[in-house]
Design a protein around this motif. Structure first.
Motif, PDB file in Angstrom:
ATOM      1  N   VAL A 187       0.843  -1.193   0.000  1.00 50.71           N
ATOM      2  CA  VAL A 187       0.000   0.000   0.000  1.00 50.71           C
ATOM      3  C   VAL A 187       0.880   1.246   0.000  1.00 50.71           C
ATOM      4  O   VAL A 187       2.101   1.169   0.078  1.00 50.71           O
ATOM      5  CB  VAL A 187      -0.936   0.006   1.237  1.00 50.71           C
ATOM      6  CG1 VAL A 187      -1.864  -1.206   1.204  1.00 50.71           C
ATOM      7  CG2 VAL A 187      -0.136   0.014   2.539  1.00 50.71           C
ATOM      8  N   ALA A 188       0.236   2.415  -0.088  1.00 54.03           N
ATOM      9  CA  ALA A 188       0.962   3.685  -0.037  1.00 54.03           C
ATOM     10  C   ALA A 188       0.171   4.678   0.792  1.00 54.03           C
ATOM     11  O   ALA A 188      -1.069   4.646   0.806  1.00 54.03           O
ATOM     12  CB  ALA A 188       1.194   4.245  -1.439  1.00 54.03           C
ATOM     13  N   ASP A 189       0.868   5.551   1.487  1.00 51.12           N
ATOM     14  CA  ASP A 189       0.196   6.563   2.292  1.00 51.12           C
ATOM     15  C   ASP A 189      -0.268   7.716   1.403  1.00 51.12           C
ATOM     16  O   ASP A 189      -0.152   7.674   0.177  1.00 51.12           O
ATOM     17  CB  ASP A 189       1.084   7.040   3.448  1.00 51.12           C
ATOM     18  CG  ASP A 189       2.347   7.764   2.987  1.00 51.12           C
ATOM     19  OD1 ASP A 189       2.390   8.265   1.852  1.00 51.12           O
ATOM     20  OD2 ASP A 189       3.304   7.857   3.788  1.00 51.12           O
ATOM     21  N   ARG A 190      -0.794   8.773   2.017  1.00 51.96           N
ATOM     22  CA  ARG A 190      -1.365   9.890   1.243  1.00 51.96           C
ATOM     23  C   ARG A 190      -0.340  10.589   0.376  1.00 51.96           C
ATOM     24  O   ARG A 190      -0.675  11.181  -0.655  1.00 51.96           O
ATOM     25  CB  ARG A 190      -2.019  10.894   2.199  1.00 51.96           C
ATOM     26  CG  ARG A 190      -3.331  10.449   2.784  1.00 51.96           C
ATOM     27  CD  ARG A 190      -3.989  11.567   3.549  1.00 51.96           C
ATOM     28  NE  ARG A 190      -3.286  11.894   4.767  1.00 51.96           N
ATOM     29  CZ  ARG A 190      -3.735  11.606   5.998  1.00 51.96           C
ATOM     30  NH1 ARG A 190      -4.870  10.949   6.152  1.00 51.96           N
ATOM     31  NH2 ARG A 190      -3.057  11.961   7.060  1.00 51.96           N
ATOM     32  N   GLU A 191       0.933  10.561   0.784  1.00 54.42           N
ATOM     33  CA  GLU A 191       1.989  11.246   0.024  1.00 54.42           C
ATOM     34  C   GLU A 191       2.666  10.325  -0.985  1.00 54.42           C
ATOM     35  O   GLU A 191       3.565  10.748  -1.705  1.00 54.42           O
ATOM     36  CB  GLU A 191       3.033  11.813   0.995  1.00 54.42           C
ATOM     37  CG  GLU A 191       2.503  12.897   1.915  1.00 54.42           C
ATOM     38  CD  GLU A 191       2.134  14.168   1.177  1.00 54.42           C
ATOM     39  OE1 GLU A 191       2.689  14.409   0.095  1.00 54.42           O
ATOM     40  OE2 GLU A 191       1.284  14.920   1.689  1.00 54.42           O
ATOM     41  N   GLY A 192       2.253   9.057  -1.028  1.00 55.40           N
ATOM     42  CA  GLY A 192       2.823   8.139  -2.002  1.00 55.40           C
ATOM     43  C   GLY A 192       3.933   7.253  -1.487  1.00 55.40           C
ATOM     44  O   GLY A 192       4.502   6.466  -2.266  1.00 55.40           O
ATOM     45  N   PRO A 217      14.482  12.468  -7.684  1.00 58.42           N
ATOM     46  CA  PRO A 217      13.648  11.344  -7.256  1.00 58.42           C
ATOM     47  C   PRO A 217      13.965  10.832  -5.856  1.00 58.42           C
ATOM     48  O   PRO A 217      13.096  10.288  -5.186  1.00 58.42           O
ATOM     49  CB  PRO A 217      13.930  10.275  -8.321  1.00 58.42           C
ATOM     50  CG  PRO A 217      14.380  11.042  -9.513  1.00 58.42           C
ATOM     51  CD  PRO A 217      15.127  12.222  -8.980  1.00 58.42           C
ATOM     52  N   GLN A 218      15.209  11.018  -5.410  1.00 57.50           N
ATOM     53  CA  GLN A 218      15.554  10.538  -4.080  1.00 57.50           C
ATOM     54  C   GLN A 218      14.834  11.319  -2.987  1.00 57.50           C
ATOM     55  O   GLN A 218      14.842  10.910  -1.822  1.00 57.50           O
ATOM     56  CB  GLN A 218      17.071  10.594  -3.855  1.00 57.50           C
ATOM     57  CG  GLN A 218      17.663  11.995  -3.750  1.00 57.50           C
ATOM     58  CD  GLN A 218      18.044  12.572  -5.101  1.00 57.50           C
ATOM     59  OE1 GLN A 218      17.602  12.079  -6.131  1.00 57.50           O
ATOM     60  NE2 GLN A 218      18.860  13.598  -5.093  1.00 57.50           N
ATOM     61  N   LEU A 219      14.206  12.450  -3.332  1.00 57.15           N
ATOM     62  CA  LEU A 219      13.479  13.252  -2.342  1.00 57.15           C
ATOM     63  C   LEU A 219      11.996  12.911  -2.292  1.00 57.15           C
ATOM     64  O   LEU A 219      11.259  13.500  -1.509  1.00 57.15           O
ATOM     65  CB  LEU A 219      13.643  14.741  -2.644  1.00 57.15           C
ATOM     66  CG  LEU A 219      15.066  15.308  -2.553  1.00 57.15           C
ATOM     67  CD1 LEU A 219      15.064  16.800  -2.853  1.00 57.15           C
ATOM     68  CD2 LEU A 219      15.669  15.052  -1.183  1.00 57.15           C
ATOM     69  N   ARG A 220      11.539  11.986  -3.121  1.00 57.74           N
ATOM     70  CA  ARG A 220      10.133  11.620  -3.067  1.00 57.74           C
ATOM     71  C   ARG A 220       9.800  11.012  -1.710  1.00 57.74           C
ATOM     72  O   ARG A 220      10.639  10.341  -1.099  1.00 57.74           O
ATOM     73  CB  ARG A 220       9.813  10.607  -4.167  1.00 57.74           C
ATOM     74  CG  ARG A 220       9.870  11.187  -5.574  1.00 57.74           C
ATOM     75  CD  ARG A 220       9.710  10.112  -6.622  1.00 57.74           C
ATOM     76  NE  ARG A 220       9.900  10.659  -7.956  1.00 57.74           N
ATOM     77  CZ  ARG A 220      10.178   9.929  -9.027  1.00 57.74           C
ATOM     78  NH1 ARG A 220      10.305   8.612  -8.911  1.00 57.74           N
ATOM     79  NH2 ARG A 220      10.338  10.508 -10.198  1.00 57.74           N
ATOM     80  N   PRO A 221       8.579  11.242  -1.220  1.00 56.33           N
ATOM     81  CA  PRO A 221       8.191  10.607   0.045  1.00 56.33           C
ATOM     82  C   PRO A 221       8.402   9.098  -0.037  1.00 56.33           C
ATOM     83  O   PRO A 221       7.989   8.454  -1.006  1.00 56.33           O
ATOM     84  CB  PRO A 221       6.709  10.970   0.170  1.00 56.33           C
ATOM     85  CG  PRO A 221       6.580  12.260  -0.575  1.00 56.33           C
ATOM     86  CD  PRO A 221       7.508  12.119  -1.751  1.00 56.33           C
ATOM     87  N   ARG A 222       9.059   8.551   0.953  1.00 53.63           N
ATOM     88  CA  ARG A 222       9.358   7.123   0.946  1.00 53.63           C
ATOM     89  C   ARG A 222       9.790   6.657   2.335  1.00 53.63           C
ATOM     90  O   ARG A 222      10.230   7.448   3.168  1.00 53.63           O
ATOM     91  CB  ARG A 222      10.469   6.797  -0.058  1.00 53.63           C
ATOM     92  CG  ARG A 222      11.838   7.298   0.352  1.00 53.63           C
ATOM     93  CD  ARG A 222      12.908   6.881  -0.656  1.00 53.63           C
ATOM     94  NE  ARG A 222      12.786   7.588  -1.920  1.00 53.63           N
ATOM     95  CZ  ARG A 222      12.517   6.995  -3.081  1.00 53.63           C
ATOM     96  NH1 ARG A 222      12.334   5.689  -3.143  1.00 53.63           N
ATOM     97  NH2 ARG A 222      12.446   7.689  -4.199  1.00 53.63           N
ATOM     98  N   PRO A 280      11.923  18.395   2.003  1.00 48.84           N
ATOM     99  CA  PRO A 280      11.613  19.191   0.806  1.00 48.84           C
ATOM    100  C   PRO A 280      11.079  18.356  -0.347  1.00 48.84           C
ATOM    101  O   PRO A 280      11.709  18.231  -1.398  1.00 48.84           O
ATOM    102  CB  PRO A 280      12.958  19.817   0.466  1.00 48.84           C
ATOM    103  CG  PRO A 280      13.954  18.780   0.891  1.00 48.84           C
ATOM    104  CD  PRO A 280      13.374  18.146   2.130  1.00 48.84           C
ATOM    105  N   VAL A 281       9.898  17.768  -0.211  1.00 49.19           N
ATOM    106  CA  VAL A 281       9.386  16.904  -1.280  1.00 49.19           C
ATOM    107  C   VAL A 281       8.972  17.689  -2.516  1.00 49.19           C
ATOM    108  O   VAL A 281       8.758  17.098  -3.579  1.00 49.19           O
ATOM    109  CB  VAL A 281       8.193  16.060  -0.778  1.00 49.19           C
ATOM    110  CG1 VAL A 281       8.625  15.146   0.340  1.00 49.19           C
ATOM    111  CG2 VAL A 281       7.042  16.946  -0.336  1.00 49.19           C
ATOM    112  N   THR A 312       8.879  12.473   4.329  1.00 46.47           N
ATOM    113  CA  THR A 312       7.546  12.874   3.906  1.00 46.47           C
ATOM    114  C   THR A 312       7.401  14.383   4.000  1.00 46.47           C
ATOM    115  O   THR A 312       8.278  15.086   4.517  1.00 46.47           O
ATOM    116  CB  THR A 312       6.477  12.164   4.765  1.00 46.47           C
ATOM    117  OG1 THR A 312       5.180  12.386   4.212  1.00 46.47           O
ATOM    118  CG2 THR A 312       6.519  12.635   6.215  1.00 46.47           C
ATOM    119  N   ARG A 313       6.296  14.893   3.500  1.00 46.93           N
ATOM    120  CA  ARG A 313       6.074  16.334   3.508  1.00 46.93           C
ATOM    121  C   ARG A 313       5.929  16.874   4.931  1.00 46.93           C
ATOM    122  O   ARG A 313       6.490  17.909   5.286  1.00 46.93           O
ATOM    123  CB  ARG A 313       4.822  16.667   2.697  1.00 46.93           C
ATOM    124  CG  ARG A 313       4.562  18.171   2.513  1.00 46.93           C
ATOM    125  CD  ARG A 313       3.273  18.379   1.742  1.00 46.93           C
ATOM    126  NE  ARG A 313       3.258  17.630   0.488  1.00 46.93           N
ATOM    127  CZ  ARG A 313       3.790  18.065  -0.643  1.00 46.93           C
ATOM    128  NH1 ARG A 313       4.365  19.246  -0.697  1.00 46.93           N
ATOM    129  NH2 ARG A 313       3.738  17.320  -1.742  1.00 46.93           N
TER     130      ARG A 313
END
Length: 263
Positions: free
Chosen positions: A110-115, A201-206, A193-194, A144-145
């Motif tokens: 699954v994924a959270d609201r920020e992906g 890409p390394q800054l995407r929420p993860r 800083p998303v 995350t954000r």
């Protein structure tokens, strides 16, 4: 093997979804000194061990499941269907499952609201496995954000810090959310800083998996020699050790942390 009730809400496993099992074993065996044994789900799966203790699973199923090559953290739940419903109700998405793996349990991706992608697991877990600060070979960090908003999402889905049976407690320290099991930190949630993720890409929420090593330069050199490459260090707070973020030869992102507890 413990039943999930003993670890409800906590991280219970790490899994790498890869394309080539043998290539992944060569890379992580060379960089982290892991050995491997069959994983019990068929020839495409293996369990990585360090000094005979399980660390993570590797499954060469990225193409079969049509998902990216990536590391995923799994969290223990009492009811996979209920957890999946909770993700959807709170604005998250469901990629795969729940899927049954008899007789062991059921899982979903699954994924959270920020992906940020994570897994849920209903069933037994390995009692000798651990993640977190201290002697564990790995720990987890959510980028995350807004860490506090994320903590609300995960707290409701995984029943953190509630009377619903979760083993986990949440605290707020130095602008971070810290998740603890039995008083020990097992994961940290950081804001960052998303908005720059479109070209970084390394800054995407993860959920980023950190593996501990005794010598950061030596481990990084081995990773590069074996086909991995470093990526620009994400501008996130909370780092307590020297670290380097890398991608393995198939592109899975992970971080090496220099730690005096690593062996």
């Amino acid at each position: 093997m413990l039943v999930a009730a003993d670890v409800l809400g906590a991280p219970c496993w790490l899994s790498l979804v890869a394309r080539d099992l043998a290539a992944a074993q060569r890379f992580y065996g060379s960089v982290l000194g892991w050995t491997f044994r069959p994983g019990g789900f068929g020839r495409a799966f293996s369990v990585a061990e360090r000094h005979g203790v399980p660390v993570a699973g590797i499954g060469a199923v990225a193409g079969e499941l049509a998902v990216p090559v990536a590391w995923t953290a799994y969290f223990a739940v009492g009811d996979a269907d209920q957890a999946v419903a909770g993700v959807r109700e709170r604005g998250g998405t469901v990629g795969v499952g729940p899927v049954s793996y008899p007789p062991r349990g059921r899982a979903a991706l699954v994924a959270d609201r920020e992906g940020a992608t994570f897994g849920i697991w209903e069933g037994g877990v390995l009692s000798e496995w651990s993640v977190g600060e201290g002697k564990a070979p790995a720990w987890l960090e959510l980028h995350t954000r807004n860490a506090f908003d994320a903590a609300v999402f995960y707290g409701e889905v995984l029943e953190w810090d509630t009377d619903g049976g979760s083993c986990c407690e949440v605290s707020y320290e130095d602008d971070q959310v810290v998740l603890r099991r039995a008083g020990e930190p097992v994961a940290r949630l950081n804001s960052g800083p998303v908005e720059e993720a479109a070209w970084k890409p390394q800054l995407r929420p993860r959920w980023l998996v950190h593996f501990k090593v005794p010598d950061l330069e030596a481990a990084t050199a081995l990773a590069v020699e074996n086909g991995g490459h470093t990526v620009p260090e994400p501008e996130w707070g909370g780092g307590r050790h020297r670290q380097v973020t890398l991608r393995d030869p198939e592109g899975a992102l992970f971080t090496l942390d220099e730690s005096p507890d690593a062996v």
